[in-house]
Enzyme design. Sequence first.
Site, PDB file in Angstrom:
ATOM      1  N   ASP A  62       0.824  -1.222   0.000  1.00 27.91           N
ATOM      2  CA  ASP A  62       0.000   0.000   0.000  1.00 27.91           C
ATOM      3  C   ASP A  62       0.854   1.266   0.000  1.00 27.91           C
ATOM      4  O   ASP A  62       0.351   2.371   0.118  1.00 27.91           O
ATOM      5  CB  ASP A  62      -0.968  -0.004   1.209  1.00 27.91           C
ATOM      6  CG  ASP A  62      -0.230   0.099   2.549  1.00 27.91           C
ATOM      7  OD1 ASP A  62      -0.913   0.175   3.595  1.00 27.91           O
ATOM      8  OD2 ASP A  62       1.032   0.111   2.553  1.00 27.91           O
ATOM      9  N   ASP A 105       5.066  -0.784   7.447  1.00 24.43           N
ATOM     10  CA  ASP A 105       4.172  -1.401   8.434  1.00 24.43           C
ATOM     11  C   ASP A 105       4.936  -2.354   9.351  1.00 24.43           C
ATOM     12  O   ASP A 105       6.143  -2.584   9.169  1.00 24.43           O
ATOM     13  CB  ASP A 105       3.034  -2.137   7.716  1.00 24.43           C
ATOM     14  CG  ASP A 105       3.556  -3.053   6.595  1.00 24.43           C
ATOM     15  OD1 ASP A 105       3.051  -2.962   5.460  1.00 24.43           O
ATOM     16  OD2 ASP A 105       4.507  -3.812   6.875  1.00 24.43           O
ATOM     17  N   HIS A 161      13.548  11.775  13.022  1.00 21.32           N
ATOM     18  CA  HIS A 161      12.498  11.996  12.013  1.00 21.32           C
ATOM     19  C   HIS A 161      12.103  13.468  11.899  1.00 21.32           C
ATOM     20  O   HIS A 161      11.299  13.839  11.041  1.00 21.32           O
ATOM     21  CB  HIS A 161      11.276  11.158  12.390  1.00 21.32           C
ATOM     22  CG  HIS A 161      10.694  11.564  13.700  1.00 21.32           C
ATOM     23  ND1 HIS A 161      11.343  11.384  14.915  1.00 21.32           N
ATOM     24  CD2 HIS A 161       9.549  12.191  13.999  1.00 21.32           C
ATOM     25  CE1 HIS A 161      10.615  11.877  15.884  1.00 21.32           C
ATOM     26  NE2 HIS A 161       9.525  12.378  15.354  1.00 21.32           N
ATOM     27  N   ASP A 162      12.636  14.285  12.822  1.00 23.33           N
ATOM     28  CA  ASP A 162      12.331  15.732  12.791  1.00 23.33           C
ATOM     29  C   ASP A 162      13.477  16.549  12.219  1.00 23.33           C
ATOM     30  O   ASP A 162      13.355  17.780  12.123  1.00 23.33           O
ATOM     31  CB  ASP A 162      12.085  16.250  14.215  1.00 23.33           C
ATOM     32  CG  ASP A 162      10.815  15.725  14.829  1.00 23.33           C
ATOM     33  OD1 ASP A 162      10.758  15.654  16.071  1.00 23.33           O
ATOM     34  OD2 ASP A 162       9.895  15.365  14.075  1.00 23.33           O
ATOM     35  N   ASP A 169       6.841   4.935  21.331  1.00 25.51           N
ATOM     36  CA  ASP A 169       6.773   6.403  21.435  1.00 25.51           C
ATOM     37  C   ASP A 169       5.535   6.756  22.264  1.00 25.51           C
ATOM     38  O   ASP A 169       4.410   6.372  21.915  1.00 25.51           O
ATOM     39  CB  ASP A 169       6.653   7.014  20.024  1.00 25.51           C
ATOM     40  CG  ASP A 169       7.389   8.346  19.913  1.00 25.51           C
ATOM     41  OD1 ASP A 169       8.143   8.536  18.943  1.00 25.51           O
ATOM     42  OD2 ASP A 169       7.207   9.182  20.821  1.00 25.51           O
ATOM     43  N   ASP A 198       7.416  11.871  24.050  1.00 22.81           N
ATOM     44  CA  ASP A 198       7.295  13.018  23.156  1.00 22.81           C
ATOM     45  C   ASP A 198       7.074  14.326  23.922  1.00 22.81           C
ATOM     46  O   ASP A 198       6.168  14.410  24.742  1.00 22.81           O
ATOM     47  CB  ASP A 198       6.082  12.760  22.231  1.00 22.81           C
ATOM     48  CG  ASP A 198       6.021  13.730  21.096  1.00 22.81           C
ATOM     49  OD1 ASP A 198       6.971  13.775  20.320  1.00 22.81           O
ATOM     50  OD2 ASP A 198       5.014  14.450  20.997  1.00 22.81           O
ATOM     51  N   GLU A 212      11.979  13.276  25.264  1.00 20.67           N
ATOM     52  CA  GLU A 212      12.292  14.297  24.263  1.00 20.67           C
ATOM     53  C   GLU A 212      12.009  15.614  24.955  1.00 20.67           C
ATOM     54  O   GLU A 212      10.851  15.902  25.300  1.00 20.67           O
ATOM     55  CB  GLU A 212      11.438  14.158  23.001  1.00 20.67           C
ATOM     56  CG  GLU A 212      11.893  15.125  21.937  1.00 20.67           C
ATOM     57  CD  GLU A 212      10.815  15.557  20.983  1.00 20.67           C
ATOM     58  OE1 GLU A 212       9.631  15.534  21.359  1.00 20.67           O
ATOM     59  OE2 GLU A 212      11.143  15.916  19.841  1.00 20.67           O
TER      60      GLU A 212
END
Length: 552
Positions: free
Chosen positions: A25, A29, A327-328, A98, A199, A254
């Site tokens: 897709d 995953d 990822h940021d 997370d 987070d 974080e």
Amino acid sequence: MDRKWWKESIVYQIYPSSFQDSDGDGIGDLNGIRSRLDYLKDLGVNVLWLCPIMDSPMDDNGYDISNYRAINPRFGTMEDFDALLAEAHQRGIRIVMDLVVNHTSDEHPWFIESRKSVDNSYRDYYIWKPGKDGHEPNNWGASFGGSAWKYDPQTDMYYLHLFSPKQPDLNWENPKVRDEVFNMMTWWFDKGIDGFRMDVISMISKDQRFPDGEKHGLYGNGGPYYVNGPRIHEFLQEMNQRVLSKYDIMTVGETPGATVENAPQYAGLDGKELNMVFPFDHVGIGDGPLGKWTTQRYDFMQLKKILSHWQTGLDGKAWNSLFWGNHDQPRAASRWGDDSPLSAKMLAICLLSLQGTPYIYEGDELGMTNAYFKDLSQYRDIESLNAFKELTGAGLISADEMMECLALRSRDNARTPVQWDDSPNAGFTTGTPWIEVNPNYTAINAAAEEKDPDSVFNYYKQMITLRKSHLGLIYGSFQLLAEENPQVFAYRRTLAETGENYLIACNFSDKDAAFTIPADFAGARRLIGNYPDTAPTGAVTLRPYEAFVLQK
Ligand code: TEU
């Protein structure tokens, strides 16, 4: 030397959407992750940090959770998660999830109830305020643009959202919210997970006066009133007492606003709160009047100063986390190197020879680079798209210059699919990827690099093996050398208990650099280096992005 498994672990961060798709897709995953466990084991990874996989409408790619006890169907089922956890554990790999509890999704049942009426039993799960003279309750701006307050006509009040309007902040002053969060954490720990990355956890306690902030661009800066807030350590100590202390797990906060001075409270060796924190000092180097939106390269001397300060400042008081990216952030090889494999290998040697727990972001072990997208339509990230609209709309930056900033600093640079091989879509998916694959996958991919002993992948693998077999590289104290050298980051690592002594030198520039090996390292053994030659001695010239580890 207070040995702990989480201090000696190599953590690998997975952004599930971009790691490996298993059902065509175009979205990564859980079964895709499971199919790559042997690759991760071969690399030498001990812990996986999975970015959010709990149910979410994906307004912020999962950092907006609508059900804390369900898996987002786009990533798979709870059975898929259980299988991943079991197979990771069978390989001796732990899984950290997370924890996003500063805010939920606006589609979470708690918020759906909360907004129904002012006397709803969930009303105080969130932060609602009346407007002031027809305006928002204060002048705070949200991280993803606009005001940090959204007007809700149903009850003629505003709710706080420090990120997107679809991410309403939870009210941690409410003991019922803390109970809900702690019970949910316990539920996941009882399922067998091995920890949480938390987070923006330094933002959960707000100054209850909610005063205006100092004008900063279009809005006021609310940071001083919610970063390191008044009750933050009380909340984290309660979390530790009621949940964390009951399990053999690891936690990393974080923590925007973490400093060398306050880190020992967040992550002190007394274990009263968390094990580690992610600092933001180094990733903010070079930021300008528009924050991260700049084309300014980083100042190396500032980087060297910050890294050294954290190394010496936490030694014996708290435990460092070590990371070049996530990822940021832009890709490490692009942000701190020059996109070259040579610079990526230097970054590997540097990251894995400092004191703390190293975090490797997916693909950085391959030397993946920024995508440098040219067209706004290639971007997916809410932060990037909103910033483009808001900043160009306000005339604070031109569209062309903002596109240059996005190409260098957008979070999407780190969210392009992991490059597995040189087949279509880099082997990430048989479908259409949710975000374009970086076209350099034909040269930068795992299949090619696993076979190449001189690849970035094999440097990470070698350096991980070296670190694990030399406790001095993990626990040794840090002493900066050549402080004034404008190109070289060099330091000693010394562990008295074992008598280990290392010298590490990293040339962070694309030019030759002068450096003098200290006399007591004359004739020392070279354990690793990214140029093929023997151990240097005395006054040497470090070649572009040269790095090595000597042991005497
Ligand atoms: O990021 C927290 C944060 O401070 C971000 O605003 C980050 O500094 C910024 O994106 C850098 O440009 C965490 C998550 O890591 C991020 O992915 C989420 O978008 C954010 O919180 C909200 O949950």
